[in-house]
Design an enzyme around this catalytic site. Structure first.
Site, PDB file in Angstrom:
ATOM      1  N   TYR A   1     -14.671  10.362  -1.046  1.00  0.00           N
ATOM      2  CA  TYR A   1     -13.715  10.060  -2.132  1.00  0.00           C
ATOM      3  C   TYR A   1     -13.885  10.989  -3.340  1.00  0.00           C
ATOM      4  O   TYR A   1     -12.972  11.108  -4.160  1.00  0.00           O
ATOM      5  CB  TYR A   1     -13.853   8.595  -2.576  1.00  0.00           C
ATOM      6  CG  TYR A   1     -13.279   7.630  -1.569  1.00  0.00           C
ATOM      7  CD1 TYR A   1     -11.933   7.272  -1.606  1.00  0.00           C
ATOM      8  CD2 TYR A   1     -14.065   7.092  -0.550  1.00  0.00           C
ATOM      9  CE1 TYR A   1     -11.386   6.401  -0.666  1.00  0.00           C
ATOM     10  CE2 TYR A   1     -13.538   6.221   0.392  1.00  0.00           C
ATOM     11  CZ  TYR A   1     -12.193   5.881   0.325  1.00  0.00           C
ATOM     12  OH  TYR A   1     -11.651   5.027   1.257  1.00  0.00           O
TER      13      TYR A   1
ATOM     14  N   ASN B   1     -10.446  -4.611  -0.536  1.00  0.00           N
ATOM     15  CA  ASN B   1     -10.422  -3.562  -1.553  1.00  0.00           C
ATOM     16  C   ASN B   1      -9.539  -3.948  -2.738  1.00  0.00           C
ATOM     17  O   ASN B   1      -8.653  -4.778  -2.596  1.00  0.00           O
ATOM     18  CB  ASN B   1      -9.873  -2.270  -0.930  1.00  0.00           C
ATOM     19  CG  ASN B   1     -10.981  -1.450  -0.317  1.00  0.00           C
ATOM     20  OD1 ASN B   1     -12.078  -1.364  -0.865  1.00  0.00           O
ATOM     21  ND2 ASN B   1     -10.696  -0.848   0.832  1.00  0.00           N
TER      22      ASN B   1
ATOM     23  N   ARG C   1       0.830  -1.209   0.000  1.00  0.00           N
ATOM     24  CA  ARG C   1       0.000   0.000   0.000  1.00  0.00           C
ATOM     25  C   ARG C   1       0.864   1.258   0.000  1.00  0.00           C
ATOM     26  O   ARG C   1       0.554   2.237  -0.672  1.00  0.00           O
ATOM     27  CB  ARG C   1      -0.910  -0.013   1.226  1.00  0.00           C
ATOM     28  CG  ARG C   1      -1.730   1.268   1.378  1.00  0.00           C
ATOM     29  CD  ARG C   1      -2.725   1.140   2.500  1.00  0.00           C
ATOM     30  NE  ARG C   1      -3.489   2.348   2.699  1.00  0.00           N
ATOM     31  CZ  ARG C   1      -4.394   2.487   3.662  1.00  0.00           C
ATOM     32  NH1 ARG C   1      -4.650   1.483   4.489  1.00  0.00           N
ATOM     33  NH2 ARG C   1      -5.064   3.615   3.795  1.00  0.00           N
TER      34      ARG C   1
ATOM     35  N   CYS D   1     -18.768  -2.181   1.596  1.00  0.00           N
ATOM     36  CA  CYS D   1     -17.951  -1.046   2.018  1.00  0.00           C
ATOM     37  C   CYS D   1     -18.619  -0.437   3.237  1.00  0.00           C
ATOM     38  O   CYS D   1     -19.846  -0.469   3.361  1.00  0.00           O
ATOM     39  CB  CYS D   1     -17.882  -0.022   0.883  1.00  0.00           C
ATOM     40  SG  CYS D   1     -17.028   1.498   1.310  1.00  0.00           S
TER      41      CYS D   1
HETATM   42  P1  NAD Z   1      -4.199  -5.966   6.900  1.00  0.00           P
HETATM   43  O1  NAD Z   1      -2.992  -5.376   6.310  1.00  0.00           O
HETATM   44  O2  NAD Z   1      -4.312  -6.085   8.364  1.00  0.00           O
HETATM   45  O3  NAD Z   1      -4.425  -7.395   6.223  1.00  0.00           O
HETATM   46  C1  NAD Z   1      -5.280  -8.352   6.784  1.00  0.00           C
HETATM   47  C2  NAD Z   1      -4.637  -9.706   6.713  1.00  0.00           C
HETATM   48  O4  NAD Z   1      -4.631 -10.210   5.382  1.00  0.00           O
HETATM   49  C3  NAD Z   1      -3.183  -9.730   7.175  1.00  0.00           C
HETATM   50  O5  NAD Z   1      -3.076 -10.433   8.391  1.00  0.00           O
HETATM   51  C4  NAD Z   1      -2.465 -10.415   6.025  1.00  0.00           C
HETATM   52  O6  NAD Z   1      -1.466 -11.298   6.446  1.00  0.00           O
HETATM   53  C5  NAD Z   1      -3.592 -11.137   5.335  1.00  0.00           C
HETATM   54  N1  NAD Z   1      -3.333 -11.607   3.972  1.00  0.00           N
HETATM   55  C6  NAD Z   1      -2.553 -11.078   3.007  1.00  0.00           C
HETATM   56  N2  NAD Z   1      -2.595 -11.829   1.892  1.00  0.00           N
HETATM   57  C7  NAD Z   1      -3.428 -12.860   2.158  1.00  0.00           C
HETATM   58  C8  NAD Z   1      -3.885 -13.979   1.409  1.00  0.00           C
HETATM   59  N3  NAD Z   1      -3.478 -14.194   0.166  1.00  0.00           N
HETATM   60  N4  NAD Z   1      -4.746 -14.830   2.003  1.00  0.00           N
HETATM   61  C9  NAD Z   1      -5.155 -14.642   3.270  1.00  0.00           C
HETATM   62  N5  NAD Z   1      -4.757 -13.601   4.024  1.00  0.00           N
HETATM   63  C10 NAD Z   1      -3.899 -12.732   3.473  1.00  0.00           C
HETATM   64  O7  NAD Z   1      -5.415  -5.184   6.276  1.00  0.00           O
HETATM   65  P2  NAD Z   1      -6.648  -4.397   6.876  1.00  0.00           P
HETATM   66  O8  NAD Z   1      -6.243  -3.014   7.128  1.00  0.00           O
HETATM   67  O9  NAD Z   1      -7.323  -5.162   7.921  1.00  0.00           O
HETATM   68  O10 NAD Z   1      -7.561  -4.406   5.587  1.00  0.00           O
HETATM   69  C11 NAD Z   1      -7.878  -5.636   4.958  1.00  0.00           C
HETATM   70  C12 NAD Z   1      -8.544  -5.410   3.643  1.00  0.00           C
HETATM   71  O11 NAD Z   1      -9.819  -4.821   3.827  1.00  0.00           O
HETATM   72  C13 NAD Z   1      -7.781  -4.480   2.717  1.00  0.00           C
HETATM   73  O12 NAD Z   1      -7.916  -4.927   1.389  1.00  0.00           O
HETATM   74  C14 NAD Z   1      -8.488  -3.162   2.918  1.00  0.00           C
HETATM   75  O13 NAD Z   1      -8.335  -2.311   1.814  1.00  0.00           O
HETATM   76  C15 NAD Z   1      -9.890  -3.631   3.079  1.00  0.00           C
HETATM   77  N6  NAD Z   1     -10.822  -2.736   3.759  1.00  0.00           N
HETATM   78  C16 NAD Z   1     -11.986  -2.519   3.122  1.00  0.00           C
HETATM   79  C17 NAD Z   1     -12.949  -1.713   3.665  1.00  0.00           C
HETATM   80  C18 NAD Z   1     -14.187  -1.475   2.855  1.00  0.00           C
HETATM   81  O14 NAD Z   1     -14.837  -0.474   3.039  1.00  0.00           O
HETATM   82  N7  NAD Z   1     -14.542  -2.381   1.959  1.00  0.00           N
HETATM   83  C19 NAD Z   1     -12.744  -1.121   4.911  1.00  0.00           C
HETATM   84  C20 NAD Z   1     -11.537  -1.378   5.560  1.00  0.00           C
HETATM   85  C21 NAD Z   1     -10.582  -2.188   4.975  1.00  0.00           C
HETATM   86  C1  G6P Z   2     -12.753   3.484   4.427  1.00  0.00           C
HETATM   87  C2  G6P Z   2     -13.069   2.763   3.192  1.00  0.00           C
HETATM   88  C3  G6P Z   2     -12.206   1.605   2.961  1.00  0.00           C
HETATM   89  C4  G6P Z   2     -10.796   2.136   3.026  1.00  0.00           C
HETATM   90  C5  G6P Z   2     -10.532   2.358   4.468  1.00  0.00           C
HETATM   91  C6  G6P Z   2      -9.124   2.801   4.732  1.00  0.00           C
HETATM   92  O1  G6P Z   2     -12.778   4.772   4.001  1.00  0.00           O
HETATM   93  O2  G6P Z   2     -14.423   2.511   3.014  1.00  0.00           O
HETATM   94  O3  G6P Z   2     -12.528   0.989   1.788  1.00  0.00           O
HETATM   95  O4  G6P Z   2      -9.890   1.344   2.410  1.00  0.00           O
HETATM   96  O5  G6P Z   2     -11.475   3.192   5.034  1.00  0.00           O
HETATM   97  O6  G6P Z   2      -8.890   2.885   6.098  1.00  0.00           O
HETATM   98  P1  G6P Z   2      -7.415   2.955   6.679  1.00  0.00           P
HETATM   99  O7  G6P Z   2      -7.590   3.215   8.114  1.00  0.00           O
HETATM  100  O8  G6P Z   2      -6.792   1.651   6.360  1.00  0.00           O
HETATM  101  O9  G6P Z   2      -6.734   4.074   5.939  1.00  0.00           O
HETATM  102 MN    MN Z   3     -14.687   1.116   1.284  1.00  0.00          MN
END
Ligand code: NAD
Ligand code: G6P
Ligand code: MN
Ligand code: MN
Length: 434
Positions: free
Chosen positions: A254, A147, A93, A169
């Site tokens: 966004y 994401n 990232r 999301c």
């Molecule tokens: P993070 O960096 O803590 O990752 C979560 C886990 O995924 C880690 O423990 C990592 O080891 C694991 N991982 C990596 N590759 C993997 C694989 N191939 N198989 C299984 N596990 C794997 O991330 P986070 O901050 O918790 O965010 C996780 C995801 O959720 C990201 O893609 C982030 O963008 C997304 N996210 C989305 C939203 C949304 O609104 N949709 C909100 C928050 C976070």
């Molecule tokens: C929210 C979104 C996620 C995004 C995340 C990032 O705005 O809906 O899709 O990726 O927050 O949060 P962070 O704390 O990882 O910057």
């Molecule tokens: Mn989102």
């Protein structure tokens, strides 16, 4: 009993998800929660997994938490699969955010070149998970937070025959909460919002407050009270009253990356100079969170998790799973096939839209045309998403160049090529298609 498998279980957000399942245990009896991660995430998985076990014990619910690095073993007979993984961890990232900036382009997790590369790294893994599910849990619903959430859903519907996939999301939940607050509603029931657009580019298209349309009232109240960005990862730059009155619709934060592009770019550049791009800030927040999680006396979600942009996402995930399981027929905002809901977008593309949720999945509610001042940007971003999914499959360099060039944050073939070349090199270990 229900079996849930969470891919990316080592995420710092996991305690919120566990809290969500505990709160809803009566209507959604989760007997098994499998937290799956990979070797790089093993340490996090163990720390957060032990906290999850303490939470469940304290709540005295009959829910078993399993920690696993073996995805296939975990997926067997799952009822619901949730995803929250990050391919390449926060280091990837950081590259997504910093490389485009060198060339004067905004670097961001789900927008611009960074969003494209996050998609190129993530889509192959999503396809692997789907292959496993086809074999091991063919009737499961996949509820996906990973994401770029909308782009991943687009890839699944466009390039696989798996149907039970829903992208999610936390943005829409936050938007509805903001609207209730700005209007001064005393209860959630007073406000009904129809949301439409694509992931990270949604609008409150129709706001009903005490039975009458309140779009104008909302805008006026936003102008008078001043708004506050509720997504913690997006810097709060105000809109002018003149702009808001004529634009007429509340959009997700966004939107600033596109319509306040210059200020957002400058802000990203300042943050990068201070070594405080969002990935770097999140690394620090995450470190502090995991220190807390290690405390054997902690048995609930700590307050500090609210510093993350995805705060409250478990509400969206758990509500969705419960409505699928209980055939509720309530309305939630999800990423699913358009099927005519937005009339000026094609039927067969993924949109993020208010939908009725039953055991058969989401049924999007028709919202008509997107307003003319919003639709051009959304069509352009949707084209970018579709082309990225194609490149994620083909690994075709020429197509990747066109895809990056048409992104509204780039718009220069020469600059796109420089960023593309540097990012292909920087991320090559996670790009099997190239
Ligand atoms: P993070 O960096 O803590 O990752 C979560 C886990 O995924 C880690 O423990 C990592 O080891 C694991 N991982 C990596 N590759 C993997 C694989 N191939 N198989 C299984 N596990 C794997 O991330 P986070 O901050 O918790 O965010 C996780 C995801 O959720 C990201 O893609 C982030 O963008 C997304 N996210 C989305 C939203 C949304 O609104 N949709 C909100 C928050 C976070
Ligand atoms: C929210 C979104 C996620 C995004 C995340 C990032 O705005 O809906 O899709 O990726 O927050 O949060 P962070 O704390 O990882 O910057
Ligand atoms: Mn989102
Ligand atoms: Mn900042």
């Amino acid at each position: 009993g229900i079996k849930i498998v969470t891919i990316g279980g080592g995420s710092s957000y996991t305690p919120e998800l566990v809290e969500g399942f505990i709160k809803r245990y009566d209507e959604l009896p989760v007997k098994e929660l499998w937290l799956v991660d990979i070797e790089e995430g093993q340490e996090k998985l163990e720390i957060v997994g032990h906290l999850a076990k303490r939470m469940v014990k304290k709540a005295e619910v009959d829910m078993n938490i399993y920690l696993s690095l073996d995805r296939r073993a975990a997926l067997k007979d799952a009822d619901f699969v949730t995803t929250q993984f990050r391919v390449g961890q926060l280091d990837a990232r950081e590259k997504d955010e910093l490389i485009p900036l060198k060339y004067g382009v905004i670097g961001q997790e789900t927008n611009g070149p960074g969003g494209m590369f996050k998609g190129l790294r993530t889509i192959p893994v999503i396809f692997d998970i789907i292959k496993d599910c086809q074999e091991l849990c063919p009737d499961a619903w996949i509820v996906s937070f990973t994401n770029p959430s909308g782009m991943n859903a687009e890839a699944v519907f466009r390039h696989t025959n798996w149907k039970k996939f829903i992208g999610l999301c936390n943005g829409p939940v936050n938007m509805i909460k903001d609207i209730e607050k700005i209007l001064g509603a005393k209860s959630e029931d007073q406000v009904n919002v129809k949301i439409g657009g694509i992931n990270h580019m949604i609008y409150a298209l129709d706001i009903e407050y005490n039975g009458h349309n309140a779009n104008k009232e909302l805008i006026e109240k936003m102008i008078h009270a001043g708004t506050e960005e509720s997504l913690k990862n997006i810097v709060d730059i105000p809109w002018s009253a003149e702009f808001l009155r004529s634009y007429g619709f509340l959009g997700i934060g966004y939107l600033r990356y596109y319509l306040q592009k210059q200020q957002m770019l400058e802000h990203c550049q300042e943050d990068a100079k201070k070594h405080q791009c969002r990935a770097q800030v999140v690394k620090k927040v995450e470190k502090e969170l995991f220190e807390k999680y290690k405390d054997e006396n902690l048995d609930m979600k700590p307050k500090e998790l609210e510093q993350r942009g995805g705060a409250y996402y478990s509400d969206a995930a758990c509500n969705l799973i419960s409505s699928l399981y209980n055939n509720k027929g309530d309305i939630q905002v999800v990423d699913t096939l358009n099927q005519g809901a937005i009339s000026n977008l094609p039927d067969d593309v993924v949109v993020e839209v208010s939908s009725v949720i039953t055991k058969d999945g989401p049924k999007p509610i028709p919202v008509g045309d997107l307003p003319i001042q919003t639709v051009g940007l959304i069509q352009q971003l949707k084209a970018f998403e579709i082309l990225t999914t194609d490149v994620a499959v083909s690994g075709n360099y020429d197509d990747a160049l066109v895809t990056m060039t048409i992104n509204p944050l780039v718009q220069s073939e020469m600059i796109a090529k420089k960023i593309l070349d540097e990012m292909l090199e920087a991320h090559k270990q996670y790009l099997p298609q190239f």
